[in-house]
Motif scaffolding. Structure first.
Motif, mmCIF file in Angstrom:
data_model
loop_
_atom_site.group_PDB
_atom_site.id
_atom_site.type_symbol
_atom_site.label_atom_id
_atom_site.label_comp_id
_atom_site.label_asym_id
_atom_site.label_seq_id
_atom_site.Cartn_x
_atom_site.Cartn_y
_atom_site.Cartn_z
ATOM 1 N N ILE A 87 18.185 40.905 9.460
ATOM 2 C CA ILE A 87 17.655 40.029 10.108
ATOM 3 C C ILE A 87 17.610 40.541 11.595
ATOM 4 C CG2 ILE A 87 19.984 38.405 10.249
ATOM 5 C CD1 ILE A 87 17.929 36.111 9.997
ATOM 6 N N THR A 88 16.512 40.084 12.270
ATOM 7 C CA THR A 88 16.609 40.206 13.813
ATOM 8 C C THR A 88 15.715 39.106 14.483
ATOM 9 O OG1 THR A 88 16.012 41.921 15.345
ATOM 10 C CG2 THR A 88 14.535 41.466 13.566
ATOM 11 N N PHE A 89 16.198 38.626 15.560
ATOM 12 C CA PHE A 89 15.372 37.661 16.417
ATOM 13 C C PHE A 89 15.578 38.138 17.760
ATOM 14 C CE2 PHE A 89 14.746 33.889 18.714
ATOM 15 C CZ PHE A 89 13.694 33.277 18.227
ATOM 16 N N THR A 90 14.367 38.043 18.341
ATOM 17 C CA THR A 90 14.297 38.383 20.033
ATOM 18 C C THR A 90 14.063 37.252 20.734
ATOM 19 O OG1 THR A 90 13.064 40.609 19.509
ATOM 20 C CG2 THR A 90 13.124 39.760 21.681
ATOM 21 N N PHE A 91 15.059 36.803 21.450
ATOM 22 C CA PHE A 91 15.013 35.813 22.509
ATOM 23 C C PHE A 91 14.293 36.513 23.719
ATOM 24 C CE2 PHE A 91 18.931 35.541 20.125
ATOM 25 C CZ PHE A 91 19.090 34.240 19.682
ATOM 26 N N TYR A 92 13.124 35.753 23.722
ATOM 27 C CA TYR A 92 12.346 36.533 24.986
ATOM 28 C C TYR A 92 12.806 35.606 26.260
ATOM 29 C CZ TYR A 92 9.460 38.984 21.686
ATOM 30 O OH TYR A 92 8.980 39.710 20.739
ATOM 31 N N THR A 93 13.723 36.096 26.970
ATOM 32 C CA THR A 93 14.343 35.458 28.184
ATOM 33 C C THR A 93 15.229 36.622 28.871
ATOM 34 O OG1 THR A 93 15.814 33.402 29.123
ATOM 35 C CG2 THR A 93 16.556 34.828 27.070
ATOM 36 N N ASP A 94 15.420 36.408 30.357
ATOM 37 C CA ASP A 94 15.840 37.557 31.019
ATOM 38 C C ASP A 94 17.307 37.006 31.198
ATOM 39 O OD1 ASP A 94 15.402 35.541 32.582
ATOM 40 O OD2 ASP A 94 14.567 36.693 34.352
ATOM 41 N N SER A 95 17.727 35.532 30.752
ATOM 42 C CA SER A 95 19.003 34.998 30.887
ATOM 43 C C SER A 95 19.215 34.303 29.733
ATOM 44 C CB SER A 95 19.039 34.272 32.067
ATOM 45 O OG SER A 95 20.338 33.847 32.309
ATOM 46 N N LEU A 96 20.113 34.582 28.896
ATOM 47 C CA LEU A 96 20.591 33.890 27.667
ATOM 48 C C LEU A 96 21.251 32.772 27.921
ATOM 49 C CD1 LEU A 96 20.107 34.278 24.593
ATOM 50 C CD2 LEU A 96 22.170 35.532 24.467
ATOM 51 N N THR A 97 20.797 31.547 27.562
ATOM 52 C CA THR A 97 21.378 30.350 27.496
ATOM 53 C C THR A 97 21.338 29.532 26.395
ATOM 54 O OG1 THR A 97 19.548 29.244 28.367
ATOM 55 C CG2 THR A 97 20.820 30.213 30.177
ATOM 56 N N ILE A 98 22.104 28.356 26.346
ATOM 57 C CA ILE A 98 22.187 27.577 25.506
ATOM 58 C C ILE A 98 20.860 26.654 25.226
ATOM 59 C CG2 ILE A 98 23.206 25.243 24.292
ATOM 60 C CD1 ILE A 98 25.923 26.237 25.901
ATOM 61 N N GLY A 99 20.470 26.757 23.971
ATOM 62 C CA GLY A 99 19.081 25.971 24.015
ATOM 63 C C GLY A 99 18.189 26.562 22.652
ATOM 64 N N ASN A 100 17.113 26.054 22.533
ATOM 65 C CA ASN A 100 16.215 26.444 21.420
ATOM 66 C C ASN A 100 15.374 27.498 21.746
ATOM 67 O OD1 ASN A 100 13.637 25.806 19.560
ATOM 68 N ND2 ASN A 100 15.607 25.404 18.560
ATOM 69 N N TYR A 101 15.086 28.366 20.695
ATOM 70 C CA TYR A 101 14.060 29.555 20.928
ATOM 71 C C TYR A 101 13.281 29.587 19.645
ATOM 72 C CZ TYR A 101 17.572 30.760 24.780
ATOM 73 O OH TYR A 101 18.002 30.954 25.936
ATOM 74 N N LYS A 102 12.051 29.594 19.899
ATOM 75 C CA LYS A 102 11.070 29.517 18.806
ATOM 76 C C LYS A 102 9.875 30.651 18.957
ATOM 77 C CE LYS A 102 8.613 26.165 15.892
ATOM 78 N NZ LYS A 102 8.326 24.907 15.545
ATOM 79 N N TYR A 103 9.617 31.131 17.976
ATOM 80 C CA TYR A 103 8.750 32.055 17.919
ATOM 81 C C TYR A 103 7.627 31.693 16.802
ATOM 82 C CZ TYR A 103 5.870 36.466 17.659
ATOM 83 O OH TYR A 103 4.568 37.310 18.088
ATOM 84 N N THR A 104 6.408 31.790 16.909
ATOM 85 C CA THR A 104 5.472 31.169 15.957
ATOM 86 C C THR A 104 4.473 32.256 15.625
ATOM 87 O OG1 THR A 104 3.595 30.221 17.270
ATOM 88 C CG2 THR A 104 5.668 28.871 16.484
ATOM 89 N N GLY A 105 3.635 32.176 14.481
ATOM 90 C CA GLY A 105 2.570 33.091 14.317
ATOM 91 C C GLY A 105 1.410 33.404 15.152
ATOM 92 N N ILE A 106 1.214 32.039 16.072
ATOM 93 C CA ILE A 106 0.269 32.329 16.885
ATOM 94 C C ILE A 106 0.327 33.457 17.868
ATOM 95 C CG2 ILE A 106 -0.456 29.942 16.696
ATOM 96 C CD1 ILE A 106 0.602 29.333 19.264
#
Length: 182
Positions: A87-106
């Motif tokens: 399993i892999t997930f990329t958090f598209y951010t330059d600073s990882l913080t507490i919160g929700n990260y979502k990637y959609t097919g669009i």
């Protein structure tokens, strides 16, 4: 002189009775999980089939080759490897913080899971993968995730063949004490 000799002998005797060596005690104070460090876990179900990944002493994995961890690159990549896949997930951010990260097919096709040789992608606009970081302390992240993905039937050039959109359901996803490597 006799007093000094007696004191030295008693000190040596008492220190040899310690249950934990001094180097072990020093290492335990550096690792939040105590002696040996924290155990990292990642669990989820894909269409009802359970996947469990657990790594003892997770902070001491090689940051270039690990079973479960998160590395900084152009964003942050959370990766887990198991006997049934990855399993892999990329958090598209330059600073990882507490919160929700979502990637959609669009946003375009994106690989997330391989289970028993079947790759799952966010492919159509209704596909998504969502990760929620609920804790980030001492270099360890924890949280939960879920998703709805589309299986890739075959990779082709120039076009891939996909299965039924949204037919791969990721449920009950959680991760605990996953180390972040810089």
């Amino acid at each position: 002189m006799k007093l000094y000799l007696t004191t030295a002998v008693i000190s040596i005797l008492l220190s040899s009775c310690l249950k934990q060596s001094i180097p072990d005690a020093m290492l335990a104070s550096q690792n939040p999980g105590g002696q040996g460090g924290a155990t990292a876990t990642l669990r989820y179900k894909i269409n009802g089939n359970a996947v469990n990944i657990s790594v003892s002493n997770a902070e001491n994995q090689n940051p270039n080759y690990y079973t479960l961890g998160c590395t900084k690159s152009t964003g942050y990549n959370l990766d887990g490897l198991s006997s049934s896949g990855e399993i892999t997930f990329t958090f598209y951010t330059d600073s990882l913080t507490i919160g929700n990260y979502k990637y959609t097919g669009i946003y375009g096709d994106m690989f997330f899971v391989s289970y028993n040789g079947q790759d799952e992608y966010a492919h159509v606009s209704s596909d998504s993968m969502s990760f929620n970081i609920t804790s980030y302390k001492n270099g360890l992240i924890s949280g939960n995730f879920s998703g709805q993905l589309t299986p890739m039937i075959s990779a082709g050039n120039p076009n891939n063949t996909y299965g039924v959109p949204g037919s791969a359901l990721i449920t009950n996803g959680s991760f605990q004490n996953v180390p972040v490597f810089y």
